[in-house]
Design a protein around this motif. Sequence first.
Motif, PDB file in Angstrom:
ATOM      1  N   ASN A   3       3.426  -4.374   5.295  1.00 61.52           N
ATOM      2  CA  ASN A   3       3.217  -3.673   4.026  1.00 61.52           C
ATOM      3  C   ASN A   3       4.470  -3.797   3.176  1.00 61.52           C
ATOM      4  O   ASN A   3       5.339  -2.926   3.168  1.00 61.52           O
ATOM      5  N   ASN A  25       0.864  -1.175   0.000  1.00 58.93           N
ATOM      6  CA  ASN A  25       0.000   0.000   0.000  1.00 58.93           C
ATOM      7  C   ASN A  25       0.906   1.232   0.000  1.00 58.93           C
ATOM      8  O   ASN A  25       1.585   1.520   0.992  1.00 58.93           O
ATOM      9  N   LEU A  26       0.926   1.957  -1.107  1.00 56.14           N
ATOM     10  CA  LEU A  26       1.831   3.098  -1.246  1.00 56.14           C
ATOM     11  C   LEU A  26       1.458   4.243  -0.314  1.00 56.14           C
ATOM     12  O   LEU A  26       2.264   5.173  -0.123  1.00 56.14           O
ATOM     13  N   ASN A  27       0.255   4.204   0.251  1.00 51.78           N
ATOM     14  CA  ASN A  27      -0.170   5.265   1.172  1.00 51.78           C
ATOM     15  C   ASN A  27       0.127   4.927   2.629  1.00 51.78           C
ATOM     16  O   ASN A  27      -0.188   5.712   3.524  1.00 51.78           O
ATOM     17  N   ALA A  28       0.718   3.762   2.874  1.00 53.14           N
ATOM     18  CA  ALA A  28       1.042   3.349   4.244  1.00 53.14           C
ATOM     19  C   ALA A  28       2.551   3.255   4.395  1.00 53.14           C
ATOM     20  O   ALA A  28       3.304   3.224   3.409  1.00 53.14           O
TER      21      ALA A  28
END
Length: 241
Positions: free
Chosen positions: A97, A88-91
């Motif tokens: 991740n 997840n590029l937003n985490a």
Amino acid sequence: MHKMIERLPLAATLAVSLALVACGGDDDNGGALLPPPTSGPAPTPSPSPTPTPSPPPTGLSVTRCLNQEVAPGKSVASLVIPDTLQINLNAAPGFPNGRRLQDSVVDITLAALLLDLSRHSAATLVNIPLNPPANDRPFRADFPFMAAPQGNPPIASGAGVRFRFRDDLASAYVRVDRTGFPATSTALISNAQKLPFNDASPPDDVTGRFVPDITNTLSLLATQLDDDLRRAGLTPCAGPG
């Protein structure tokens, strides 16, 4: 341990064979070492009692291990089924991740699979000072990110600028292995299922095809390591069925 267990039947067979040779083998002259014949009827042998078979060994239940949460809404089972590396590029990067080059992925994965995560962090085994604290050379900040090589290896003129990424269709390749989440293929899939697993794909994982094999293998690992983990002061997640 497995080799010792496998040799026990062989050792027992050899012991019986030696006993038979000692009691009924041949002497140096080729004559059978048998007792002389006796007169009268032979005694009736008494029947031997039928031995009670030992119950098969049972492993610990790992249902709780697979159902543990490693992040909100994300269970251990969801990391290995399907066998994909989820990012997840937003985490924040790092377990669960994706993975970073500096992550001790085996230690982290073993902790997530075997330890009670309500009592221990997934970094518990990483923090035991057994592994090197860092890579021997720093990683690069840009592509290809790997650390520079040791020493001064010869570099061809223009090396690193003339490479290209392959853009062939997927049909041009033949799969020989698949490794998504660290340790799934190597540690949780039994030898008997490795070829079928490598030939399968994540959609096959979702159907539950390999769940029994993964559960059984993890149960065997948890059972064998249970006393070692407890002696180290750790609380395993596996327990009686």
